[in-house]
Design a protein around this motif. Structure first.
Motif, short mmCIF file in Angstrom:
data_model
loop_
_atom_site.label_atom_id
_atom_site.label_comp_id
_atom_site.label_asym_id
_atom_site.label_seq_id
_atom_site.Cartn_x
_atom_site.Cartn_y
_atom_site.Cartn_z
N TYR A 1 2.10 2.02 -3.33
CA TYR A 1 1.06 2.64 -4.14
C TYR A 1 0.95 4.12 -3.84
N TYR B 1 2.65 5.50 -7.19
CA TYR B 1 1.69 5.43 -8.29
C TYR B 1 1.48 6.77 -8.99
N ILE C 1 5.71 -3.23 -10.00
CA ILE C 1 5.86 -3.65 -8.61
C ILE C 1 6.20 -5.14 -8.55
N ALA D 1 -2.30 1.87 -14.41
CA ALA D 1 -2.51 0.91 -13.32
C ALA D 1 -1.84 -0.42 -13.66
N GLN E 1 1.42 -1.98 -11.70
CA GLN E 1 1.32 -3.26 -11.00
C GLN E 1 2.39 -4.24 -11.50
N LYS F 1 1.67 7.14 -13.00
CA LYS F 1 0.45 7.52 -13.71
C LYS F 1 0.72 8.76 -14.57
N LYS G 1 0.84 -1.21 0.00
CA LYS G 1 0.00 0.00 0.00
C LYS G 1 0.87 1.25 0.00
#
Lengths: 245, 192
Positions: free
Chosen positions: B28, B32, B57, B50, B54, B36, B25
């Motif tokens: 993120y 992120y 990661i 997204a 992912q 993005k 988390k």
């Protein structure tokens, strides 16, 4: 004994000398090599499963951390949200009046609640003509054409767009072919695309209503009716209540 | 909310599942937005962002779980670099090469490390195999081979009486998985 040794080799726990010795043994011993290859395949499979599970977990975190907390949505999500609110409001008023009168037939429930969403596709810069054609066909109600165009586009996509899958399913429903719509809505759910999962359940429920398959319709509406945070929650609660009468 | 340090994140990723989830988390929250921004500025959608993030990661986690991640560069720089390469590969595959608008500094990433990202076909096949393995076997095998835990740690997490029970369970589950694998002739092509 072999299992442990093979594990140590695959997990990179052997010294360079031990590794070299094991590799020489593999070359000489056919049975050991067979055992090793099967073990390695199982090892790579479980590693692959681990990564798949990790991806699922990350998608869930994305839904919690980004989608739910993001005040500024993408164009499509923003539009679907606004449309869902409007559709929910319209559907609630109309359905509320009818609900007071008598239970509705599945066909009536379908008619009361079905509305296609406006397909506004996110386009990359250097826009593609096919996107324009799809939007035009869909907006003008040329659903047979829209179906052909969307299927043609999806064939070349490695990762099939949930927006287009939703549009394809709804096009089939508009073309009076709800049974053909079902696999596409299910694909969105199988892909665990949280952005479109609620909408997929909603249209699946409506497709089954159209087909007069009440038990299957209820499954999807009950999912939406189980959680107030889901899209189409109130409509689904009313539909389930009506179907239970 | 205070950002976690790279050391804290790595330590938690190698820890029990609750701490690992918290670390994911944090990644993120911290990373992120920049990924993005990079993807959207470079012909991508939020959905692309997204997906690429992912996968980035997953590549990063692979390094960590294999104890291969060195803090020569920051987690941010590494994950950004991986995502940038993944996005570039995707644009190339779609024949949409353009010059990229950078969001951050980046480093060279070993292309082989990106190969672990599965195709949709591969992932779907693995999910089907997973269903026939059973929950307990899945957990034990993942703890041992994916998370690289010791038998004592596995025994504790699975509430087994002792390490020997964990070892026996792992062996029987491995045998089960081998049976499933040997009956899946398509698997070898998919794993390559």
């Amino acid at each position: 004994m072999n299992e442990n040794r093979i594990d140590q080799y695959l997990l990179n726990l052997l010294s360079p000398e031990e590794k070299s010795s094991f590799e020489k043994q593999l070359q000489k011993d056919e049975n050991l090599m067979k055992e090793f290859l099967l073990h390695k395949e199982a090892f790579e499979t479980i590693e692959g499963i681990g990564r798949v599970e990790l991806k699922s977990k990350l998608k869930k975190i994305h839904s919690e951390e980004v989608e739910n907390q993001n005040g500024e949505s993408s164009n499509i999500r923003s539009f679907i949200s606004k449309f869902a609110i409007a559709a929910s409001f319209v559907g609630l008023i109309a359905f509320g009046w009818w609900w007071m009168q008598k239970p509705l037939s599945p066909a009536d429930l379908y008619t009361q609640n079905f509305e296609p969403f406006e397909l506004t596709l996110n386009q990359r810069s250097g826009s593609e003509k096919l996107y324009d054609d799809i939007e035009t066909a869909y907006t003008k109600g040329q659903y047979e054409n829209a179906i052909a165009l969307i299927k043609s586009y999806l064939e070349n996509q490695e990762k099939r767009s949930s927006q287009l899958l939703l549009g394809l399913g709804i096009s089939y429903m508009q073309d009076e072919n709800p049974q053909n719509a079902i696999p596409y809505f299910e694909e969105i759910i199988d892909n665990k695309d949280f952005n479109f999962e609620d909408e997929s359940h909603w249209y699946l429920g409506l497709a089954y209503l159209k087909m007069n398959d009440i038990p299957k319709a209820k499954v999807h509406f009950e999912i939406l009716a189980s959680d107030p945070s889901k899209d189409h929650y109130k409509q689904s609660v009313d539909i389930v209540s009506n179907l239970n009468k | 909310m205070k950002n976690w340090s790279d050391e804290e994140i790595i330590s938690c990723l190698l820890n029990e599942s609750i701490k690992r989830d918290l670390a994911l988390k944090q990644l993120y929250i911290q990373l992120y937005p920049i990924i993005k921004s990079f993807i959207v500025k470079n012909n991508g959608t939020e959905e692309d962002a997204a997906d690429i993030f992912q996968d980035g990661i997953i590549v990063f986690y692979e390094k960590v779980r294999l104890r291969q991640f060195k803090l020569n560069s920051s987690i941010r720089t590494y994950v950004y670099s991986v995502c940038k390469h993944l996005w570039l590969n995707k644009l190339r595959a779609q024949k949409k090469i353009t010059s990229l608008t950078e969001e951050s500094e980046s480093i060279t990433v070993d292309p082989l490390s990106l190969n672990i990202i599965g195709t949709r076909e591969k992932n779907e096949y693995l999910i089907k195999l997973l269903a026939s393995l059973g929950e307990d076997c899945k957990k034990v095998l993942l703890y041992y081979y994916f998370d690289r835990l010791k038998m004592k740690q596995i025994a504790d997490r699975m509430n087994f009486a002792n390490e020997q029970v964990a070892k026996n369970k792992k062996s029987s589950c491995l045998k089960k998985l081998k049976t499933i694998v040997s009956k899946s002739p398509h698997l070898k092509d998919i794993l390559e």
